[in-house]
Design an enzyme around this catalytic site. Structure first.
Site, PDB file in Angstrom:
ATOM      1  N   ARG A  65      -1.646  12.275 -10.990  1.00  0.00           N
ATOM      2  CA  ARG A  65      -1.074  13.636 -10.961  1.00  0.00           C
ATOM      3  C   ARG A  65       0.187  13.846 -11.784  1.00  0.00           C
ATOM      4  NH1 ARG A  65      -5.835  15.149  -9.167  1.00  0.00           N
ATOM      5  NH2 ARG A  65      -6.109  15.129  -6.911  1.00  0.00           N
ATOM      6  N   HIS A 233     -18.119   7.695 -10.196  1.00  0.00           N
ATOM      7  CA  HIS A 233     -18.377   7.977  -8.761  1.00  0.00           C
ATOM      8  C   HIS A 233     -19.811   8.348  -8.392  1.00  0.00           C
ATOM      9  CE1 HIS A 233     -17.507  11.944 -10.397  1.00  0.00           C
ATOM     10  NE2 HIS A 233     -16.195  11.861 -10.258  1.00  0.00           N
ATOM     11  N   ASN A 279     -15.557  15.505  -4.237  1.00  0.00           N
ATOM     12  CA  ASN A 279     -16.552  15.799  -5.251  1.00  0.00           C
ATOM     13  C   ASN A 279     -16.806  14.563  -6.103  1.00  0.00           C
ATOM     14  OD1 ASN A 279     -18.312  17.251  -6.842  1.00  0.00           O
ATOM     15  ND2 ASN A 279     -16.721  17.898  -8.262  1.00  0.00           N
ATOM     16  N   ASP A 306     -11.080   6.505  -6.841  1.00  0.00           N
ATOM     17  CA  ASP A 306     -11.018   7.963  -7.043  1.00  0.00           C
ATOM     18  C   ASP A 306      -9.877   8.556  -6.194  1.00  0.00           C
ATOM     19  OD1 ASP A 306     -11.465  10.431  -8.120  1.00  0.00           O
ATOM     20  OD2 ASP A 306     -13.435  10.733  -7.233  1.00  0.00           O
TER      21      ASP A 306
HETATM   22  O1  DOR Z   1     -12.841  14.879  -5.233  1.00  0.00           O
HETATM   23  C1  DOR Z   1     -12.435  14.860  -6.372  1.00  0.00           C
HETATM   24  N1  DOR Z   1     -11.132  15.037  -6.657  1.00  0.00           N
HETATM   25  N2  DOR Z   1     -13.317  14.698  -7.361  1.00  0.00           N
HETATM   26  C2  DOR Z   1     -12.977  14.827  -8.643  1.00  0.00           C
HETATM   27  O2  DOR Z   1     -13.828  14.686  -9.481  1.00  0.00           O
HETATM   28  C3  DOR Z   1     -11.588  15.191  -9.012  1.00  0.00           C
HETATM   29  C4  DOR Z   1     -10.646  14.808  -7.962  1.00  0.00           C
HETATM   30  C5  DOR Z   1      -9.294  15.451  -8.129  1.00  0.00           C
HETATM   31  O3  DOR Z   1      -8.764  15.458  -9.232  1.00  0.00           O
HETATM   32  O4  DOR Z   1      -8.743  15.932  -7.123  1.00  0.00           O
END
Ligand code: DOR
Length: 426
Positions: A65, A233, A279, A306
């Site tokens: 981030r 993923h 996701n 992830d």
């Molecule tokens: O759950 C997810 N969060 N899947 C992603 O592909 C991106 C990620 C995010 O950047 O928060």
């Protein structure tokens, strides 16, 4: 290097189990590298009895981030959490502000991580400018600046032609494209897996075929080009099977999955539990079992976190509006150990290789090893001790995890990067 832990030049770790071989061993570290013998008395002796040593873990897929979303996480907090999870290198996805689609952002990430001194950051550059899916980003300049791979993760690259060009272009620089597989014409608007749970909860579903169709497409592009591609993923049974068949045809495809896909199913979102909203979405039990089988037979090469930190307000809201993702750096190895290794589904050696050798090969980096002459990157884990994970103690800025309160084995007690302590349980 970090100032949190003192530095000892000569360290002897006594009577520890080598996680790769199962043998009892002493490990000697001098000047930041493993040595066969110390040249003098150790400055520090660590009693390793009951502990298992793993080469420094590499996470091939995390979201740190930074820059831009520092209220969720930044490189310092993210790398501290990574060290606590046993990682000595973490690959950071480019969905930042600005998007990591240029060399200066890549350099910034590496430098900030170096100054913090907790864990190496391996930046993943964006495939397309602004992650808009339209124009290829400056892959060459980013590779030169230290980007280890390219991905628009968080979003798919919808145009097949762009994927093809990116795979070909990245290969000039010996880099791989990491594909977030999601056909938006099938997935858009969905918030959990399409199935019985989405129907019962009255939520729009994301069908598994939205993922499968793009895994198939991108492996076929790789096959046509004769070049590698890496699938991010993987969450579906069909996705695993498509990759298995592609590998059997000789396609240079590698693939990853995350602990949540082999630990949880869509049932975890019942009660509108936004912590389990991710996701790709958590799928069905048959998918979970297929993911485990994919890990067992080598179809799925690596396990990644992830790690997707979000602010409390981005999760504590109406389910459909909540952000996707969960943090995962601190729980990754304990989940791998508890769910897969302790149960006999995966050997400890294979589990470690999926978190060390496989990501190192993906990024064309040296494979971490507990061997004389290698950088002293390691983590000591306590495989026998059960700890109830309490996210309130997390070193991440974020608290979004469905795993808080879960009893797990295999938490790291000490992590070292190039001989410097980066995490130690007091
Ligand atoms: O759950 C997810 N969060 N899947 C992603 O592909 C991106 C990620 C995010 O950047 O928060």
């Amino acid at each position: 290097m970090n100032n949190e832990y003192p530095f000892y030049n000569r360290v002897l770790i006594k009577e520890v189990i080598n996680g790769l071989t199962g043998e009892l061993t002493d490990l000697a570290v001098e000047d930041g590298v493993f040595v066969a013998e110390l040249t003098g008395e150790p400055d520090r002796v660590i009693e390793g009895a009951g502990l298992t040593a793993l080469p420094g873990l590499i996470d091939a897929h995390a979201h740190l981030r930074d820059p831009g979303f520092e209220y969720r996480e930044d490189i310092v907090s993210g790398t501290r959490a990574a060290a606590r999870g046993g990682f000595t290198a973490v690959a950071a996805m480019p969905n930042t502000i600005p998007v990591a689609d240029s060399a200066p952002v890549i350099r910034y990430m590496i430098e900030k991580a170096g100054q913090a001194g907790y864990c190496r950051v391996l930046p993943i550059g964006a495939v397309t400018k602004g992650q808009k899916g339209e124009e290829i980003a400056e892959i060459g300049f980013m590779a030169e600046a230290g980007a280890v791979a390219f991905s628009d993760d968080g979003k798919p690259v919808s145009a097949a032609g762009i994927v093809r060009t990116a795979i070909e272009y990245a290969s000039y620089f010996d880099r791989v494209v990491i594909s977030h597989c999601e056909d938006l014409s099938l997935a858009a608007g969905g918030v959990i897996n399409e199935g019985i749970v989405s129907t019962e909860m009255g939520l729009r579903g994301i069908p598994s075929i939205a993922e499968d169709i793009q895994i198939d497409r991108d492996t076929r592009i790789a096959e046509y080009s004769g070049l590698p591609v890496h699938i991010a993923h993987v969450s579906t049974a069909n996705g695993v099977e498509i990759i298995r068949q592609a590998k059997a045809r000789g396609v240079k495809v590698t693939a990853e999955t995350c602990p949540h896909y082999f630990t949880l199913t869509e049932e975890a979102v019942r009660g509108f539990h936004t912590m389990a909203k991710v996701n790709p979405p958590l799928r069905e039990e048959s998918d979970r079992l297929a993911v485990i089988e994919g890990l067992r037979d080598g179809t799925l090469d690596m396990i990644v976190t992830d790690h997707a930190p979000h602010h409390e307000d981005e999760k504590d809201c109406e389910f459909s509006l909540a952000n996707n993702g969960m943090i995962g750096l601190e729980t990754c190895f304990p989940l791998v150990y508890t769910v897969l290794v302790k149960t006999g589904l995966l050997s400890l050696r294979d589990a470690i290789l999926k978190m060390t050798e496989a990501p190192a090969r993906l990024f064309r980096l040296p494979v971490p090893a507990l061997a004389a002459g290698e950088p002293a990157d390691l983590t000591l884990v306590d495989l026998g001790r059960e700890i109830v994970y309490d996210v309130s103690e997390s070193l991440s800025k974020a608290r979004n995890t469905p795993f808080s309160g879960m009893a797990l084995y295999g938490f790291p007690v000490l992590t070292m990067m190039a001989g410097h302590t980066t995490w130690e349980q007091v």
